[in-house]
Design an enzyme around this catalytic site. Sequence first.
Site, PDB file in Angstrom:
ATOM      1  CE  LYS A   1      -6.143   8.700   8.487  1.00 13.78           C
ATOM      2  NZ  LYS A   1      -6.688   7.592   9.291  1.00 13.78           N
TER       3      LYS A   1
ATOM      4  CG  ASP B   1      -5.329   7.913   5.006  1.00 14.69           C
ATOM      5  OD1 ASP B   1      -6.319   8.515   4.522  1.00 14.69           O
ATOM      6  OD2 ASP B   1      -5.414   6.898   5.726  1.00 14.69           O
TER       7      ASP B   1
ATOM      8  NE  ARG C   1     -10.590  -1.265   4.699  1.00 16.25           N
ATOM      9  CZ  ARG C   1     -11.010  -1.432   5.947  1.00 16.25           C
ATOM     10  NH1 ARG C   1     -12.109  -2.117   6.196  1.00 16.25           N
ATOM     11  NH2 ARG C   1     -10.334  -0.930   6.957  1.00 16.25           N
TER      12      ARG C   1
ATOM     13  CG  ASP D   1      -9.531   7.396   7.403  1.00 19.95           C
ATOM     14  OD1 ASP D   1      -8.502   7.376   6.684  1.00 19.95           O
ATOM     15  OD2 ASP D   1      -9.492   7.573   8.634  1.00 19.95           O
TER      16      ASP D   1
ATOM     17  CD  GLU E   1      -6.594   5.203   2.961  1.00 21.24           C
ATOM     18  OE1 GLU E   1      -7.530   5.266   3.771  1.00 21.24           O
ATOM     19  OE2 GLU E   1      -5.407   5.004   3.290  1.00 21.24           O
TER      20      GLU E   1
ATOM     21  CE  LYS F   1      -3.051   2.641   3.155  1.00 21.28           C
ATOM     22  NZ  LYS F   1      -3.850   2.620   4.402  1.00 21.28           N
TER      23      LYS F   1
ATOM     24  CG  ASP G   1      -1.616   5.248   5.043  1.00 21.45           C
ATOM     25  OD1 ASP G   1      -1.369   4.181   5.635  1.00 21.45           O
ATOM     26  OD2 ASP G   1      -2.753   5.569   4.655  1.00 21.45           O
TER      27      ASP G   1
HETATM   28  N1  BES Z   1      -3.789   4.433   7.165  1.00 16.48           N
HETATM   29  C1  BES Z   1      -4.859   4.167   8.051  1.00 16.48           C
HETATM   30  C2  BES Z   1      -4.503   3.159   9.141  1.00 16.48           C
HETATM   31  C3  BES Z   1      -3.491   3.576  10.151  1.00 16.48           C
HETATM   32  C4  BES Z   1      -3.898   4.102  11.355  1.00 16.48           C
HETATM   33  C5  BES Z   1      -2.142   3.381   9.924  1.00 16.48           C
HETATM   34  C6  BES Z   1      -2.945   4.449  12.299  1.00 16.48           C
HETATM   35  C7  BES Z   1      -1.217   3.742  10.875  1.00 16.48           C
HETATM   36  C8  BES Z   1      -1.604   4.270  12.066  1.00 16.48           C
HETATM   37  C9  BES Z   1      -6.046   3.608   7.285  1.00 16.48           C
HETATM   38  O1  BES Z   1      -6.201   4.087   5.992  1.00 16.48           O
HETATM   39  C10 BES Z   1      -7.276   3.989   8.031  1.00 16.48           C
HETATM   40  O2  BES Z   1      -7.569   5.134   8.099  1.00 16.48           O
HETATM   41  N2  BES Z   1      -7.974   2.986   8.576  1.00 16.48           N
HETATM   42  C11 BES Z   1      -9.170   3.197   9.300  1.00 16.48           C
HETATM   43  C12 BES Z   1     -10.224   2.265   8.761  1.00 16.48           C
HETATM   44  C13 BES Z   1     -11.604   2.548   9.264  1.00 16.48           C
HETATM   45  C14 BES Z   1     -12.095   3.858   8.689  1.00 16.48           C
HETATM   46  C15 BES Z   1     -12.531   1.421   8.844  1.00 16.48           C
HETATM   47  C16 BES Z   1      -8.871   2.886  10.768  1.00 16.48           C
HETATM   48  O3  BES Z   1      -8.129   1.956  11.052  1.00 16.48           O
HETATM   49  O4  BES Z   1      -9.397   3.602  11.619  1.00 16.48           O
HETATM   50 ZN    ZN Z   2      -4.520   4.769   5.076  1.00 16.85          ZN
HETATM   51 MN    MN Z   3      -7.319   5.876   5.914  1.00 18.14          MN
END
Ligand code: BES
Ligand code: ZN
Ligand code: MN
Length: 490
Positions: A274, A267, A348, A344, A346, A262, A285
């Site tokens: 966020k 992000d 996946r 968010d 994104e 990825k 990210d």
């Molecule tokens: N890039 C983030 C995940 C992340 C969070 C990486 C903290 C490193 C540190 C990912 O894109 C994300 O935002 N995931 C969300 C998914 C949710 C919206 C279903 C998450 O984990 O909160």
């Molecule tokens: Zn992300």
């Molecule tokens: Mn995200």
Amino acid sequence: MNVTAAPAPTAFASVDLLVLTVVDPPRPLTGPAPRADRLLEGVISRAIGDEEITGKSGEVTLFHTPPSPGSADTSPRRVAVVGVGDGSDHLDWRAAGEAAAKAAGKLKAETVTLAAAPSHGPVELGAFVDGFGTGAYRFVKFKSDADERPEVQLTIAGGAAAPADLEHAALTVDAVNRARDLANSPANHMTPLDLADHAMSLAADIDGLECEILEEPELEKLGAGALLSVARGSELPARMIVLRYEPSTVAREGEMLGIVGKAVTFDTGGISIKPSGGMEEMKLDMAGGAAALEGAALIARLGLPIRMVCAVPSAENMPSGTATKPGDVVTAMNGKTIEVINTDAEGRLIMADALAWLTTQGATRLINFATLTGAIVVALGEVYAGLFGSDDEWLEDVRRAGDASGDLSWPMPLHERYRPLIESGVADLANAAKKRQAGAVYAGMFLKEFTGELPWCHVDIAGTGMIDGKGTGFGVRLLLALGQQLSLGK
Ligand code: BES
Ligand code: ZN
Ligand code: MN
């Protein structure tokens, strides 16, 4: 990094820092140690006797050498005694290398020699070089007043490692540190286009490695609607960065390793934005993509006999008037429709298209790295990555490579009974669950939908790929270890 092998007696030539290793518990000094002890008039053995030197992994004790009589100074200026634990674990040797590098950095040493003993082989000394090179890492590109540190020249004097073993470790260091540089680079200096340029330069440098960049018109034609939907809010276009490696000989006929990483270069969360606190960390990210590219390139650089194709989907996730909105439905490359509940989630989406694409490119097994979920950070912290897989044998192969390399990953469950989490009332799948539970599993269940029938593993590195706002290079060594296992048919 710079490392050379030299005969044992050269250890005592004039260098800024001579490094000696001791085990825990300390044994009577052997190999080069007694000579160093004599040079220091017995203070090493006294410090051991007083239990000030214990040999604990990563322990460093520094000594100045007395000025040598006469004018020409031909002895090391300082001696560092570093602990290597019981000496049997290569990760302790890596920690010793890291500790030596930290000491050398503080001293601004330009020349460092490890006085190795005949019992120290390629595993121990390779790990020391690895630790030394990655321990010396700094990210100071944007510091105008950073103290200039010349690249340290490390010499391994004595020991039973061949120059090729040390060179191999040095190339690993370079790959890990480059992956850290890519991840640490601010998003305005590391866009999907910059990452693509980096991949091109890797391929230009390595025999048998080819790079191809899929741009938006091509991605449209392929039907990569999930990847493209993430880039829609940004001024920057999406890219799919592809590396292919065809070695001159192959260990396992008919096999091709497919690697995905990825690479969201920033992000923001998109329209599901966020919170602002700590958002700057989301420049990292792309750590999975960085590990995939550098790990794949390292396997190729070392000429491992495995065919490989690596796809890194890259985009910037931004909110704007053209951004994808919650509730929008997009179609991934394998034809599945996805309701974007949360913009968010994104990672996946871009991974879905990359995985689906690799199933059409001759890959026979898949592995992916992604900073995918905050949930895996809660579950496993910064020590173990989350490991998900569709095939028990392949999962065990990856777990083993993780253990061997120090890039630890812990098996997590996927089960059909989690399936309701990824269902949508409107489309085939939803990218975010209505229930706040099993967030990391849910993301894994989603990715699995795009892997066809291939054995596949997903490594969620949100906790291990970035620690305290810095890229770690997690995944590069795991990929190398996996490549080595596959090369040996193990
Ligand atoms: N890039 C983030 C995940 C992340 C969070 C990486 C903290 C490193 C540190 C990912 O894109 C994300 O935002 N995931 C969300 C998914 C949710 C919206 C279903 C998450 O984990 O909160
Ligand atoms: Zn992300
Ligand atoms: Mn995200």
